[in-house]
Structure formats: C-alpha cells, structure tokens
Design a protein around this motif. Structure first.
Motif, PDB file in Angstrom:
ATOM      1  N   ILE A  39      37.015  42.615  47.889  1.00  0.00           N
ATOM      2  CA  ILE A  39      37.559  42.037  48.871  1.00  0.00           C
ATOM      3  C   ILE A  39      37.778  42.724  50.542  1.00  0.00           C
ATOM      4  N   LEU A  40      37.750  44.368  50.467  1.00  0.00           N
ATOM      5  CA  LEU A  40      37.878  45.166  51.735  1.00  0.00           C
ATOM      6  C   LEU A  40      36.308  45.203  51.928  1.00  0.00           C
ATOM      7  N   ARG A  41      35.431  44.751  50.829  1.00  0.00           N
ATOM      8  CA  ARG A  41      33.899  44.699  52.319  1.00  0.00           C
ATOM      9  C   ARG A  41      33.952  43.779  52.889  1.00  0.00           C
ATOM     10  N   GLN A  42      34.657  42.143  52.564  1.00  0.00           N
ATOM     11  CA  GLN A  42      34.916  41.268  53.300  1.00  0.00           C
ATOM     12  C   GLN A  42      35.668  41.244  54.376  1.00  0.00           C
ATOM     13  N   THR A  43      36.781  41.436  54.378  1.00  0.00           N
ATOM     14  CA  THR A  43      37.689  41.265  55.437  1.00  0.00           C
ATOM     15  C   THR A  43      37.818  42.634  56.271  1.00  0.00           C
ATOM     16  N   ARG A  44      37.776  43.909  55.443  1.00  0.00           N
ATOM     17  CA  ARG A  44      37.442  45.042  56.465  1.00  0.00           C
ATOM     18  C   ARG A  44      38.628  45.342  56.891  1.00  0.00           C
ATOM     19  N   ASP A  45      39.605  44.684  56.053  1.00  0.00           N
ATOM     20  CA  ASP A  45      41.084  45.103  56.712  1.00  0.00           C
ATOM     21  C   ASP A  45      41.851  45.854  54.973  1.00  0.00           C
ATOM     22  N   THR A  46      42.132  46.990  55.374  1.00  0.00           N
ATOM     23  CA  THR A  46      42.752  47.735  54.471  1.00  0.00           C
ATOM     24  C   THR A  46      44.494  46.562  54.126  1.00  0.00           C
ATOM     25  N   GLU A  47      45.612  46.577  54.963  1.00  0.00           N
ATOM     26  CA  GLU A  47      46.267  45.496  54.480  1.00  0.00           C
ATOM     27  C   GLU A  47      45.796  44.357  53.855  1.00  0.00           C
ATOM     28  N   GLU A  48      45.122  43.554  54.533  1.00  0.00           N
ATOM     29  CA  GLU A  48      44.910  42.492  53.800  1.00  0.00           C
ATOM     30  C   GLU A  48      44.178  42.651  52.808  1.00  0.00           C
ATOM     31  N   ALA A  49      43.180  43.530  52.728  1.00  0.00           N
ATOM     32  CA  ALA A  49      43.027  43.232  50.872  1.00  0.00           C
ATOM     33  C   ALA A  49      44.061  43.432  50.260  1.00  0.00           C
ATOM     34  N   ASN A  50      44.490  44.165  50.418  1.00  0.00           N
ATOM     35  CA  ASN A  50      45.960  44.270  49.335  1.00  0.00           C
ATOM     36  C   ASN A  50      46.492  43.241  48.965  1.00  0.00           C
ATOM     37  N   ASP A  51      46.961  42.804  50.351  1.00  0.00           N
ATOM     38  CA  ASP A  51      47.576  41.549  50.474  1.00  0.00           C
ATOM     39  C   ASP A  51      46.549  40.665  49.298  1.00  0.00           C
ATOM     40  N   TYR A  52      46.005  39.771  49.466  1.00  0.00           N
ATOM     41  CA  TYR A  52      44.689  39.845  48.833  1.00  0.00           C
ATOM     42  C   TYR A  52      44.813  39.900  47.259  1.00  0.00           C
ATOM     43  N   ALA A  53      44.876  40.595  46.727  1.00  0.00           N
ATOM     44  CA  ALA A  53      44.096  41.331  46.079  1.00  0.00           C
ATOM     45  C   ALA A  53      45.376  41.183  45.127  1.00  0.00           C
ATOM     46  N   GLN A  54      46.515  41.699  45.839  1.00  0.00           N
ATOM     47  CA  GLN A  54      48.117  40.515  44.620  1.00  0.00           C
ATOM     48  C   GLN A  54      48.221  39.270  45.075  1.00  0.00           C
ATOM     49  N   ASP A  55      47.701  38.341  45.165  1.00  0.00           N
ATOM     50  CA  ASP A  55      46.717  37.018  45.508  1.00  0.00           C
ATOM     51  C   ASP A  55      46.712  36.408  44.250  1.00  0.00           C
ATOM     52  N   VAL A  56      44.977  37.454  44.298  1.00  0.00           N
ATOM     53  CA  VAL A  56      44.605  37.253  43.039  1.00  0.00           C
ATOM     54  C   VAL A  56      44.515  37.481  41.945  1.00  0.00           C
ATOM     55  N   PHE A  57      45.570  38.285  41.482  1.00  0.00           N
ATOM     56  CA  PHE A  57      46.312  38.899  40.677  1.00  0.00           C
ATOM     57  C   PHE A  57      47.143  38.026  40.098  1.00  0.00           C
ATOM     58  N   LEU A  58      48.078  37.467  41.249  1.00  0.00           N
ATOM     59  CA  LEU A  58      48.799  36.064  40.665  1.00  0.00           C
ATOM     60  C   LEU A  58      48.865  35.167  40.571  1.00  0.00           C
ATOM     61  N   LYS A  59      47.729  34.958  40.771  1.00  0.00           N
ATOM     62  CA  LYS A  59      46.428  33.660  40.005  1.00  0.00           C
ATOM     63  C   LYS A  59      46.104  34.177  38.916  1.00  0.00           C
ATOM     64  N   VAL A  60      45.326  35.328  38.674  1.00  0.00           N
ATOM     65  CA  VAL A  60      45.068  35.132  37.434  1.00  0.00           C
ATOM     66  C   VAL A  60      45.944  35.173  36.178  1.00  0.00           C
ATOM     67  N   TYR A  61      47.283  36.255  37.087  1.00  0.00           N
ATOM     68  CA  TYR A  61      48.452  35.589  36.224  1.00  0.00           C
ATOM     69  C   TYR A  61      48.918  34.431  35.887  1.00  0.00           C
ATOM     70  N   ARG A  62      48.806  33.355  36.704  1.00  0.00           N
ATOM     71  CA  ARG A  62      49.276  32.241  36.106  1.00  0.00           C
ATOM     72  C   ARG A  62      48.733  30.871  35.651  1.00  0.00           C
ATOM     73  N   ASN A  63      46.986  31.751  35.654  1.00  0.00           N
ATOM     74  CA  ASN A  63      45.726  30.685  35.227  1.00  0.00           C
ATOM     75  C   ASN A  63      45.288  31.431  33.690  1.00  0.00           C
ATOM     76  N   LEU A  64      46.500  32.620  33.325  1.00  0.00           N
ATOM     77  CA  LEU A  64      45.828  33.336  31.831  1.00  0.00           C
ATOM     78  C   LEU A  64      45.156  32.252  31.185  1.00  0.00           C
ATOM     79  N   ARG A  65      45.885  30.894  30.860  1.00  0.00           N
ATOM     80  CA  ARG A  65      46.143  30.643  28.967  1.00  0.00           C
ATOM     81  C   ARG A  65      45.262  29.621  29.686  1.00  0.00           C
ATOM     82  N   SER A  66      43.985  29.528  31.360  1.00  0.00           N
ATOM     83  CA  SER A  66      43.174  28.708  30.943  1.00  0.00           C
ATOM     84  C   SER A  66      42.039  29.199  30.882  1.00  0.00           C
ATOM     85  N   TYR A  67      42.620  30.520  30.505  1.00  0.00           N
ATOM     86  CA  TYR A  67      41.166  31.511  30.530  1.00  0.00           C
ATOM     87  C   TYR A  67      39.925  31.388  29.273  1.00  0.00           C
ATOM     88  N   THR A  68      38.619  31.180  29.256  1.00  0.00           N
ATOM     89  CA  THR A  68      38.017  30.348  27.680  1.00  0.00           C
ATOM     90  C   THR A  68      37.335  32.107  27.843  1.00  0.00           C
TER      91      THR A  68
END
Length: 186
Positions: A39-68
């Motif tokens: 994320i940081l390579r794409q955004t080049r903004d540490t705050e934005e990268a932290n926010d996006y990473a949190q969002d990603v892990f929320l999505k991972v958690y919410r969709n954990l049942r769909s992981y195959t």
C-alpha cells in the motif's frame, strides 16, 4: 522474546472462525508488513497506508468465511489489498475534477476547453472505463494495476500472487483485447 506461533494459516483461520480473536491478531501480525509495504508503495503516504491497511484487514476479517484453502492465504490477502487500492483510487478519481487547461493560440494564457470538448472527453473516458470493466478479471486486474496504479510488473506479481511471466503475458493480452474491444464498439 515471545514464542513464535507455529500453527499454519489454515489452523489460525479455523480458530478465528470458531471465535478466537487472538488468532486473527496472529494472522494480522504475519501479513501486516507485506500489506503495508504494498500500500505504501502505491500511496507514498504513511497515514493513508495505515488507514488502507486497517481497511484491508477489516475486509479480511469480514470475509474470512469465504476464504478457500485451494489458494495460499497470502495470495488471498494480497488480492484483497490490490482490490482495495484500486477501489480507493477510483473513489479519489471520482471526487476530483481534472484540470486540463488548454492554451489559447498565441495568447499564452490558459483557457478552459469548450463545453463540447469537455463533454466529448468525458464521454470517451467513460467509454474506456466501461470497456476496461468488461475485460475478464484475469486481464483487467493487472492492466488496471499497471496503467492506473503505476505498479511495476514485479509489484503486480506480488499483489496477485502470480509469476512475473504470467503478469507480463496478461498485461500484453489484456491490452490487445482492450484494443480490439475499443475498435469494435462504436
């Protein structure tokens, strides 16, 4: 120094699905640096990268049942990361109005494009976006990551969990298909 958890990702996932939230923390700890660095390579903004990473892990958690388990968990997480970056990029693009001043002939002063020109440019951009959206996912994702996210072939390979040669091939074929679709549609 804390003991390293030797359980597999799948064992941790099953434990998470059974309600053990500490095991999700272990999954986050395993993949947070990888997700953040992409994320940081794409955004080049540490705050934005932290926010996006949190969002990603929320999505991972919410969709954990769909992981195959047919796919590596890291590949699944990277796909979610790549899709989130693309989604956020689209949202930002939609929120901003492009400023493309055109120079008046001989005057050297910027002037706005005529309403007709603006309409035609907007219509063409929408047409291209619709055609890109119609590309099969296997081509669309690498093409979008390369052309809209300015990711390198290597970065794309990491995000989608495919070999570099396959990424190059898919971008080449995706461009070819895109060109065919653009010339075939009025």
């Amino acid at each position: 120094m804390p003991e390293k958890d030797l359980r597999t990702d799948m064992e941790l996932i099953e434990s998470c699905l059974a309600g053990n939230q500490d095991d999700f923390t272990e999954l986050v700890n395993r993949y947070k640096n990888l997700v953040y660095s992409i994320i940081l390579r794409q955004t080049r903004d540490t705050e934005e990268a932290n926010d996006y990473a949190q969002d990603v892990f929320l999505k991972v958690y919410r969709n954990l049942r769909s992981y195959t388990p047919a796919f590596k968990f890291s590949t699944w997480v990277m796909r979610i990361t790549g899709n989130h970056i693309i989604d956020q990029h689209r949202k930002k693009k939609a929120e901003t109005v492009p400023f493309e001043p055109h120079m008046a002939e001989g005057a050297g002063q910027p002037r706005e494009a005529s309403p007709e020109t603006q309409y035609l440019q907007r219509e063409q951009a929408e047409r291209v976006q619709k055609i890109v959206a119609d590309l099969p996912e296997m081509y669309r994702v690498p093409v979008v990551l390369y052309h809209q996210q300015d990711m390198s072939y290597q970065e794309i390979a990491e995000v989608i969990g495919e070999p570099l040669s396959k990424v190059k091939n898919r971008i080449f074929r995706g461009r070819k298909l895109l060109k065919e679709m653009l010339t075939a549609r009025p």
